[in-house]
Design an enzyme around this catalytic site. Structure first.
Site, PDB file in Angstrom:
ATOM      1  N   CYS A   1      21.716  95.645  38.457  1.00 33.96           N
ATOM      2  CA  CYS A   1      20.802  95.008  37.543  1.00 33.96           C
ATOM      3  C   CYS A   1      19.295  95.312  38.102  1.00 33.96           C
ATOM      4  O   CYS A   1      18.459  95.367  37.185  1.00 33.96           O
ATOM      5  CB  CYS A   1      21.331  93.487  37.649  1.00 33.96           C
ATOM      6  SG  CYS A   1      22.698  93.026  37.538  1.00 33.96           S
TER       7      CYS A   1
ATOM      8  N   CYS B   1      23.285  91.901  40.999  1.00 36.11           N
ATOM      9  CA  CYS B   1      23.620  93.002  41.764  1.00 36.11           C
ATOM     10  C   CYS B   1      22.564  94.208  41.845  1.00 36.11           C
ATOM     11  O   CYS B   1      21.918  94.241  41.131  1.00 36.11           O
ATOM     12  CB  CYS B   1      24.934  93.537  41.273  1.00 36.11           C
ATOM     13  SG  CYS B   1      25.088  93.811  39.294  1.00 36.11           S
TER      14      CYS B   1
END
Lengths: 346, 78
Positions: free
Chosen positions: B13, B10
């Site tokens: 991250c 995502c």
């Protein structure tokens, strides 16, 4: 355990800067009505009562109002959330019976930090520690549906009563839908590797100072408001157009309470439609002014916000298709009931 | 030192990876930075929130993205 004590780092006053902005916030918020009048009627020189003036006034007033509310509430919620964590929620839910577990899971779903990108580790973590599937679902339904952005927008554009109704009915749907899924015993439709998974020991919680929590609140504002301001602006712009130019009672024939199929239709349209609360709520609020029924509008917003296609795709990694469809079906039925109920009452 | 960023890909991250690489470069640390995207391996670290940072197989924090300066402070203590 987490350090709940307050540790002030006065050598670093920049951490407290957001708090000093509060008086400015109050001043702006309380004078917004007068400021909008000044800009629309004096600076832009529009004539009161015209379609254009109505639309412009709506836009100039609502965008800053909603953004001011969002900033304050998200900051506060960001600090509150730093005291909650999925790990603690999991601990609280362990060993709870089905119904009590559903009620707790749905309620904790509101305050526990949740982002749909963490849905999988959260699901796995819950199941792995023995929390029933139905209780896990109550959490997964409540967490995205009842979020601070939706509640703030409902409060700002509809008033506190609608915001409270939304939270209560959202909780009701999360609790019952989770309970129903639990009673159906659908564990066979969870991917089999999920139950074989062995999670590692949970690392110790970080100890956060109060200054760090304030920074987390500040970070939440930067992240969320930074993302939704555009949707708010666009949503209110469309809403402003509707507000000024769409004739009164125009929506009554499509979304009115006399049209029996309006509720299921708006749920069906709402499920694949992926938008966040920030974009959809301002538009719906303008439609209500044009004869759309409250129950129908509520059902539409819940379907858009609570049942999103991207989340289903993420969950497909751990759930087999029949369970995903059951999930959509059960939650969709709950939303349908809420829609009809409110059309009937109001 | 071996630094692992746990996350399923995502935006958060990716932001953490960027911040970590910057912190490592600014500290001139002799460290490898790798991303762990396999959910089964991520669960092996016992966390329920991503992104997380693992230094030499020990979880340093999870579920948040510290600033580069905070990252530098944490990594230099290691």
């Amino acid at each position: 355990m987490n350090n709940r004590g307050i540790t002030f780092h006065l050598k670093n006053p920049a951490n407290y800067l957001p708090l000093l902005l509060l008086p400015l916030w109050i001043l702006l918020y309380r004078n917004l009505h007068g400021l909008t009048d000044f800009f629309v009627y004096d600076v832009f020189n529009l004539i009161k009562g015209t379609h254009l003036a109505d639309s412009v006034w709506f836009f100039v007033f609502e965008v800053p109002k909603v953004l001011l509310l969002l900033t304050l509430i998200i900051f506060a919620v960001g600090i509150v959330r730093s005291y909650f964590s999925p790990e603690r929620t999991r601990k609280a839910l362990e060993g709870k019976s089905l119904f009590t577990g559903n009620v707790m899971a749905a309620s904790l779903g509101i305050v526990t930090p949740f982002c749909s990108c963490s849905a999988i580790p959260l699901f796995l973590g819950f199941i792995e520690s023995g929390i029933p599937l139905g209780v896990t679902f109550s959490f997964l339904i409540a967490a995205p549906m009842i979020n601070e952005v939706a509640v703030v927008l409902l409060f700002g554009l509809f008033g506190w009563k609608t915001a409270v109704i939304y939270v209560i009915t959202g909780l009701f749907i999360a609790i019952t839908a989770g309970w129903v899924i639990g009673r159906l015993h659908l564990e066979k439709w969870v991917e089999s590797w999920v139950y074989e998974l062995k999670a590692g020991d949970h690392p110790e919680d970080e100890k956060l100072t109060f200054a760090q929590r304030i920074r987390m609140g500040y970070g939440a504002v930067k992240e969320i408001v930074g993302k939704v301001w555009l949707y708010v602006t666009l949503g209110v712009a469309v809403g402003a157009g509707v507000h000024g130019y769409v004739p009164q009672d125009f929506m009554a024939s499509v979304m009115g309470d006399k049209v029996w199929y309006s509720v299921p239709l708006s749920v069906l349209i709402g499920i694949p439609l992926y938008s966040n609360a920030a974009g959809i709520i301002p538009i719906v609020s303008a439609l209500i002014g044009k004869g759309a029924a409250l129950g129908t509008s509520l059902a539409f917003m819940m379907a858009v916000i609570g049942l999103s296609l991207p989340e289903m795709i993420i969950l497909r990694k751990v759930l087999k298709l029949p369970l995903i469809f059951t999930f959509i079906g059960v939650v969709g039925t709950g939303i349908l009931m809420v829609g009809y109920l409110f059309n009937y009452i109001f | 030192m071996e630094i692992k960023i746990l996350g399923t890909g995502c935006t958060n991250c990716k932001n953490l990876e960027k911040a970590t690489r910057q912190a490592v470069a600014e500290l001139k640390l002799d460290a490898s930075v790798v991303k762990e995207e396999d959910i089964v391996k991520i669960m092996g670290y016992g966390i329920m929130r991503t992104p997380a940072l693992v230094v030499d197989e020990k979880v340093l924090f999870y579920g948040r993205i510290p600033s580069v300066s905070e990252l530098k402070e944490m990594l230099s203590k290691k």
